[in-house]
Every structure is written in structure tokens, then in C-alpha cells.
Motif scaffolding. Structure first.
Motif, PDB file in Angstrom:
ATOM      1  N   LYS A   1       0.835  -1.210   0.000  1.00  0.00           N
ATOM      2  CA  LYS A   1       0.000   0.000   0.000  1.00  0.00           C
ATOM      3  C   LYS A   1       0.867   1.257   0.000  1.00  0.00           C
ATOM      4  O   LYS A   1       0.558   2.226  -0.709  1.00  0.00           O
ATOM      5  CB  LYS A   1      -0.931   0.005   1.215  1.00  0.00           C
ATOM      6  N   ILE A   2       1.932   1.252   0.788  1.00  0.00           N
ATOM      7  CA  ILE A   2       2.834   2.417   0.823  1.00  0.00           C
ATOM      8  C   ILE A   2       3.465   2.611  -0.552  1.00  0.00           C
ATOM      9  O   ILE A   2       3.479   3.727  -1.083  1.00  0.00           O
ATOM     10  CB  ILE A   2       3.920   2.250   1.909  1.00  0.00           C
ATOM     11  N   LYS A   3       3.981   1.536  -1.115  1.00  0.00           N
ATOM     12  CA  LYS A   3       4.639   1.647  -2.418  1.00  0.00           C
ATOM     13  C   LYS A   3       3.659   2.136  -3.483  1.00  0.00           C
ATOM     14  O   LYS A   3       3.989   2.998  -4.289  1.00  0.00           O
ATOM     15  CB  LYS A   3       5.258   0.313  -2.826  1.00  0.00           C
ATOM     16  N   THR A   4       2.449   1.604  -3.477  1.00  0.00           N
ATOM     17  CA  THR A   4       1.441   2.038  -4.442  1.00  0.00           C
ATOM     18  C   THR A   4       1.135   3.521  -4.260  1.00  0.00           C
ATOM     19  O   THR A   4       1.037   4.272  -5.249  1.00  0.00           O
ATOM     20  CB  THR A   4       0.153   1.200  -4.296  1.00  0.00           C
ATOM     21  N   PHE A   5       1.012   3.957  -3.017  1.00  0.00           N
ATOM     22  CA  PHE A   5       0.740   5.373  -2.778  1.00  0.00           C
ATOM     23  C   PHE A   5       1.864   6.241  -3.324  1.00  0.00           C
ATOM     24  O   PHE A   5       1.613   7.192  -4.061  1.00  0.00           O
ATOM     25  CB  PHE A   5       0.531   5.675  -1.285  1.00  0.00           C
ATOM     26  N   VAL A   6       3.114   5.947  -2.961  1.00  0.00           N
ATOM     27  CA  VAL A   6       4.208   6.819  -3.395  1.00  0.00           C
ATOM     28  C   VAL A   6       4.407   6.768  -4.909  1.00  0.00           C
ATOM     29  O   VAL A   6       4.773   7.779  -5.518  1.00  0.00           O
ATOM     30  CB  VAL A   6       5.537   6.555  -2.638  1.00  0.00           C
ATOM     31  N   GLU A   7       4.144   5.613  -5.522  1.00  0.00           N
ATOM     32  CA  GLU A   7       4.266   5.528  -6.989  1.00  0.00           C
ATOM     33  C   GLU A   7       3.230   6.397  -7.694  1.00  0.00           C
ATOM     34  O   GLU A   7       3.467   6.876  -8.802  1.00  0.00           O
ATOM     35  CB  GLU A   7       4.119   4.077  -7.448  1.00  0.00           C
ATOM     36  N   ASN A   8       2.087   6.601  -7.058  1.00  0.00           N
ATOM     37  CA  ASN A   8       1.008   7.369  -7.684  1.00  0.00           C
ATOM     38  C   ASN A   8       0.889   8.803  -7.167  1.00  0.00           C
ATOM     39  O   ASN A   8       0.120   9.586  -7.711  1.00  0.00           O
ATOM     40  CB  ASN A   8      -0.322   6.634  -7.491  1.00  0.00           C
ATOM     41  N   TRP A   9       1.633   9.136  -6.129  1.00  0.00           N
ATOM     42  CA  TRP A   9       1.586  10.469  -5.541  1.00  0.00           C
ATOM     43  C   TRP A   9       2.236  11.442  -6.519  1.00  0.00           C
ATOM     44  O   TRP A   9       3.406  11.309  -6.842  1.00  0.00           O
ATOM     45  CB  TRP A   9       2.320  10.447  -4.210  1.00  0.00           C
ATOM     46  N   LYS A  10       1.491  12.370  -7.024  1.00  0.00           N
ATOM     47  CA  LYS A  10       1.966  13.359  -8.004  1.00  0.00           C
ATOM     48  C   LYS A  10       2.570  12.686  -9.230  1.00  0.00           C
ATOM     49  O   LYS A  10       3.566  13.144  -9.782  1.00  0.00           O
ATOM     50  CB  LYS A  10       2.974  14.309  -7.363  1.00  0.00           C
ATOM     51  N   LYS A  11       1.958  11.602  -9.654  1.00  0.00           N
ATOM     52  CA  LYS A  11       2.463  10.817 -10.789  1.00  0.00           C
ATOM     53  C   LYS A  11       2.623  11.663 -12.054  1.00  0.00           C
ATOM     54  O   LYS A  11       3.513  11.419 -12.869  1.00  0.00           O
ATOM     55  CB  LYS A  11       1.507   9.649 -11.036  1.00  0.00           C
ATOM     56  N   GLU A  12       1.768  12.669 -12.193  1.00  0.00           N
ATOM     57  CA  GLU A  12       1.802  13.506 -13.404  1.00  0.00           C
ATOM     58  C   GLU A  12       3.025  14.436 -13.446  1.00  0.00           C
ATOM     59  O   GLU A  12       3.356  14.978 -14.483  1.00  0.00           O
ATOM     60  CB  GLU A  12       0.518  14.343 -13.498  1.00  0.00           C
ATOM     61  N   ASP A  13       3.725  14.604 -12.318  1.00  0.00           N
ATOM     62  CA  ASP A  13       4.891  15.504 -12.252  1.00  0.00           C
ATOM     63  C   ASP A  13       6.167  14.667 -12.302  1.00  0.00           C
ATOM     64  O   ASP A  13       6.595  14.106 -11.299  1.00  0.00           O
ATOM     65  CB  ASP A  13       4.839  16.331 -10.957  1.00  0.00           C
ATOM     66  N   GLU A  14       6.791  14.610 -13.473  1.00  0.00           N
ATOM     67  CA  GLU A  14       7.986  13.766 -13.637  1.00  0.00           C
ATOM     68  C   GLU A  14       9.194  14.286 -12.855  1.00  0.00           C
ATOM     69  O   GLU A  14      10.165  13.550 -12.664  1.00  0.00           O
ATOM     70  CB  GLU A  14       8.328  13.614 -15.118  1.00  0.00           C
ATOM     71  N   ASN A  15       9.145  15.521 -12.380  1.00  0.00           N
ATOM     72  CA  ASN A  15      10.246  16.073 -11.580  1.00  0.00           C
ATOM     73  C   ASN A  15      10.126  15.751 -10.095  1.00  0.00           C
ATOM     74  O   ASN A  15      11.042  15.990  -9.333  1.00  0.00           O
ATOM     75  CB  ASN A  15      10.321  17.594 -11.744  1.00  0.00           C
ATOM     76  N   PHE A  16       8.985  15.235  -9.696  1.00  0.00           N
ATOM     77  CA  PHE A  16       8.723  14.918  -8.291  1.00  0.00           C
ATOM     78  C   PHE A  16       9.333  13.559  -7.959  1.00  0.00           C
ATOM     79  O   PHE A  16       8.985  12.543  -8.552  1.00  0.00           O
ATOM     80  CB  PHE A  16       7.210  14.898  -8.055  1.00  0.00           C
ATOM     81  N   LYS A  17      10.262  13.562  -7.015  1.00  0.00           N
ATOM     82  CA  LYS A  17      10.898  12.317  -6.581  1.00  0.00           C
ATOM     83  C   LYS A  17      10.421  11.991  -5.182  1.00  0.00           C
ATOM     84  O   LYS A  17      10.426  12.854  -4.300  1.00  0.00           O
ATOM     85  CB  LYS A  17      12.414  12.457  -6.573  1.00  0.00           C
ATOM     86  N   VAL A  18      10.036  10.743  -4.995  1.00  0.00           N
ATOM     87  CA  VAL A  18       9.542  10.322  -3.689  1.00  0.00           C
ATOM     88  C   VAL A  18      10.048   8.914  -3.392  1.00  0.00           C
ATOM     89  O   VAL A  18      10.229   8.099  -4.298  1.00  0.00           O
ATOM     90  CB  VAL A  18       7.991  10.388  -3.623  1.00  0.00           C
ATOM     91  N   SER A  19      10.294   8.683  -2.119  1.00  0.00           N
ATOM     92  CA  SER A  19      10.683   7.364  -1.673  1.00  0.00           C
ATOM     93  C   SER A  19      10.069   7.140  -0.302  1.00  0.00           C
ATOM     94  O   SER A  19       9.373   8.017   0.227  1.00  0.00           O
ATOM     95  CB  SER A  19      12.207   7.233  -1.619  1.00  0.00           C
ATOM     96  N   TYR A  20      10.330   5.987   0.253  1.00  0.00           N
ATOM     97  CA  TYR A  20       9.816   5.689   1.586  1.00  0.00           C
ATOM     98  C   TYR A  20      10.730   4.701   2.282  1.00  0.00           C
ATOM     99  O   TYR A  20      11.544   4.024   1.649  1.00  0.00           O
ATOM    100  CB  TYR A  20       8.392   5.133   1.523  1.00  0.00           C
ATOM    101  N   GLN A  21      10.580   4.635   3.570  1.00  0.00           N
ATOM    102  CA  GLN A  21      11.234   3.628   4.395  1.00  0.00           C
ATOM    103  C   GLN A  21      10.154   3.062   5.314  1.00  0.00           C
ATOM    104  O   GLN A  21       9.285   3.803   5.777  1.00  0.00           O
ATOM    105  CB  GLN A  21      12.332   4.264   5.262  1.00  0.00           C
ATOM    106  N   PHE A  22      10.209   1.770   5.548  1.00  0.00           N
ATOM    107  CA  PHE A  22       9.317   1.122   6.508  1.00  0.00           C
ATOM    108  C   PHE A  22      10.260   0.439   7.492  1.00  0.00           C
ATOM    109  O   PHE A  22      10.878  -0.577   7.164  1.00  0.00           O
ATOM    110  CB  PHE A  22       8.401   0.123   5.796  1.00  0.00           C
ATOM    111  N   LEU A  23      10.409   1.035   8.676  1.00  0.00           N
ATOM    112  CA  LEU A  23      11.478   0.635   9.590  1.00  0.00           C
ATOM    113  C   LEU A  23      10.943   0.051  10.891  1.00  0.00           C
ATOM    114  O   LEU A  23       9.942   0.537  11.431  1.00  0.00           O
ATOM    115  CB  LEU A  23      12.365   1.848   9.890  1.00  0.00           C
ATOM    116  N   TYR A  24      11.641  -0.949  11.385  1.00  0.00           N
ATOM    117  CA  TYR A  24      11.318  -1.603  12.659  1.00  0.00           C
ATOM    118  C   TYR A  24       9.876  -2.126  12.700  1.00  0.00           C
ATOM    119  O   TYR A  24       9.323  -2.288  13.775  1.00  0.00           O
ATOM    120  CB  TYR A  24      11.569  -0.660  13.840  1.00  0.00           C
ATOM    121  N   ASN A  25       9.282  -2.342  11.554  1.00  0.00           N
ATOM    122  CA  ASN A  25       7.874  -2.765  11.477  1.00  0.00           C
ATOM    123  C   ASN A  25       6.963  -1.832  12.257  1.00  0.00           C
ATOM    124  O   ASN A  25       5.906  -2.224  12.744  1.00  0.00           O
ATOM    125  CB  ASN A  25       7.701  -4.205  11.969  1.00  0.00           C
ATOM    126  N   ARG A  26       7.371  -0.564  12.361  1.00  0.00           N
ATOM    127  CA  ARG A  26       6.642   0.401  13.178  1.00  0.00           C
ATOM    128  C   ARG A  26       6.613   1.801  12.569  1.00  0.00           C
ATOM    129  O   ARG A  26       5.652   2.529  12.751  1.00  0.00           O
ATOM    130  CB  ARG A  26       7.286   0.472  14.564  1.00  0.00           C
TER     131      ARG A  26
END
Length: 160
Positions: A34-59
Motif C-alpha cells: 500500500k505504501i509503495k502504491t501510494f508513493v508511486e502514484n503520488w503526483k504521478k503527473e509531475d515527472e520532476n517529483f521524486k519520492v521514496s519511503y522507508q518502513f522501519l522496525y515494522n513500526r
């Protein structure tokens, strides 16, 4: 555009969402998807927008946006908060409460309300050397260098 975390600049904006409980092993693959899907689609229309995520300590859910070439608007922030609210509802967790403290106790991450944390300090159940997570960090440089530090080096040291 979703990018690997290593491609995000030091100045990138960071939002840290600590869960009031560790996510269960059965929940983790679905949450990460769900996190990956969200960040992949967050501002998808803006090719200059870079986004990533971390899911740490299962928390901890950490969203990182590099806005050097793309502006983050209030609407974009609202979209991320709406996503976090959906996760809260789905998994019956608290992710937006900033009046809590996360710290390491051995290999485990503990989550306490601030008033309970103050009692732990008073009773010396935590010390100046206890590793604390500063979830108020706002940029990637600070996240990399100051997110996990001893209490004595953090703003929490006022409770010592």
C-alpha cells in the motif's frame, strides 16, 4: 516518481509516522504494498517529483520527497495525510500522534505517551544513553544523522 531512497537528496522533506504498536507479520507485506502504491502514484503527473519511503522496525512509516525540482503543495500534503489516516483506520493503529515517544529498549522499540515517558525517566527506567527516535525530523540529512540518538543529545534531554 518513485525512486530508490539512495537517490533522494539531503534536503528532501521527511515525514515520520510512528505506529503505536508494531505491525503484525501478517500485515507487513500488505502495508508495504500500500505504501509503495501510494508513493508511486503520488503526483504521478509531475515527472520532476521524486519520492521514496522507508518502513522501519515494522513500526515507522517514513515518506521522503525531494522537492528540489517540484513543489510540494498543501494538496499534496493533504493526500499523504489522507493515506496515513486510511492506514490508521484499516489497521487500527495511531500514526499521527506527535505527543508520544519512541525509544529502544534492548533490541525492541517502545512507544509511550509523553506523560508515561516522563515517569520512566523519573524512575530511571531510561537513561541519558537510551536511544530515542526523534520523529519531528523534517529533512533527509537530519533523518540520516539525528533520528536515532541518545536522549542526552536530543531535545528530550530536558526531561532528564
Amino acid at each position: 516518481m518513485f525512486v530508490d531512497y539512495t537517490e533522494i537528496s539531503e534536503d528532501a522533506k521527511v515525514w515520520i509516522y510512528p505506529s503505536n504498536r508494531k505491525f503484525y507479520p501478517a500485515e507487513i507485506p500488505e502495508i508495504e504494498q500500500k505504501i509503495k502504491t501510494f508513493v508511486e502514484n503520488w503526483k504521478k503527473e509531475d515527472e520532476n517529483f521524486k519520492v521514496s519511503y522507508q518502513f522501519l522496525y515494522n513500526r515507522f512509516i517514513v515518506l521522503i520527497t525531494d522537492d528540489e525540482n517540484a513543489t510540494i503543495t498543501n494538496t499534496d500534503i493533504d493526500a499523504s495525510v489522507s493515506f496515513i489516516l486510511e492506514l490508521q483506520e484499516t489497521y487500527k493503529v495511531e500514526l499521527l500522534d506527535k505527543m508520544n515517544v519512541c525509544f529502544k529498549q534492548g533490541e525492541f522499540v517502545q512507544y509511550k505517551e509523553l506523560k508515561d515517558f516522563k515517569k520512566l525517566v523519573k524512575n530511571r527506567a531510561v537513561t541519558a544513553k537510551t536511544i530515542i527516535f526523534d520523529n519531528l525530523i523534517t529533512n533527509n540529512h537530519d533523518f540520516k544523522n539525528f533520528w536515532k540518538i541518545p536522549i542526552e543529545e536530543s531535545w528530550y534531554n530536558r526531561f532528564l
